[in-house]
Write a protein that holds these residues in place. Structure first.
Motif, PDB file in Angstrom:
ATOM      1  N   ASP A  59       0.865  -1.176   0.000  1.00 25.44           N
ATOM      2  CA  ASP A  59       0.000   0.000   0.000  1.00 25.44           C
ATOM      3  C   ASP A  59       0.901   1.225   0.000  1.00 25.44           C
ATOM      4  N   LEU A  60       0.625   2.174  -0.881  1.00 25.30           N
ATOM      5  CA  LEU A  60       1.411   3.406  -0.965  1.00 25.30           C
ATOM      6  C   LEU A  60       0.652   4.564  -0.327  1.00 25.30           C
ATOM      7  N   ARG A  61       1.365   5.398   0.400  1.00 23.99           N
ATOM      8  CA  ARG A  61       0.830   6.654   0.921  1.00 23.99           C
ATOM      9  C   ARG A  61       1.887   7.721   0.672  1.00 23.99           C
ATOM     10  N   ALA A  62       1.444   8.915   0.260  1.00 26.37           N
ATOM     11  CA  ALA A  62       2.370   9.985  -0.099  1.00 26.37           C
ATOM     12  C   ALA A  62       2.452  11.082   0.946  1.00 26.37           C
ATOM     13  N   ASP A  63       1.779  10.915   2.094  1.00 26.56           N
ATOM     14  CA  ASP A  63       1.873  11.929   3.150  1.00 26.56           C
ATOM     15  C   ASP A  63       1.836  11.262   4.527  1.00 26.56           C
ATOM     16  N   GLY A  64       2.315  12.007   5.504  1.00 26.05           N
ATOM     17  CA  GLY A  64       2.383  11.485   6.866  1.00 26.05           C
ATOM     18  C   GLY A  64       1.038  11.139   7.477  1.00 26.05           C
ATOM     19  N   PRO A  65       0.046  12.024   7.417  1.00 26.73           N
ATOM     20  CA  PRO A  65      -1.250  11.704   8.006  1.00 26.73           C
ATOM     21  C   PRO A  65      -1.905  10.461   7.383  1.00 26.73           C
ATOM     22  N   GLY A  66      -1.781  10.306   6.082  1.00 31.01           N
ATOM     23  CA  GLY A  66      -2.337   9.129   5.424  1.00 31.01           C
ATOM     24  C   GLY A  66      -1.632   7.858   5.849  1.00 31.01           C
TER      25      GLY A  66
END
Length: 67
Positions: A29-36
């Motif tokens: 799973d990819l996330r591009a920001d800290g909160p996500g």
């Protein structure tokens, strides 16, 4: 299957790394920001977290501290 959360905002790094992990048999799973990244990591469905230190919204060290 082992589920990996890859938190990386640079697509030039994230995509090849995700492909390599998938080739090795990981579900990525990819996330591009800290909160996500933090939200998904706290959901309890991730087995391994790979964090970029310079994420937008919340840096990787803060994500790690909160976990």
């Amino acid at each position: 299957m082992t589920r990996v959360l890859l938190a990386e905002d640079d697509v030039a790094i994230a995509e090849p790394l995700a492909r390599a992990l998938r080739r090795e048999g990981y579900d990525v799973d990819l996330r591009a920001d800290g909160p996500g990244a933090l939200a998904l990591a706290q959901s309890g469905v991730v087995d391994l977290l790979v964090l970029d230190l310079g994420l937008p919204g919340m840096d990787g060290l803060e994500v790690c501290r909160r976990l």
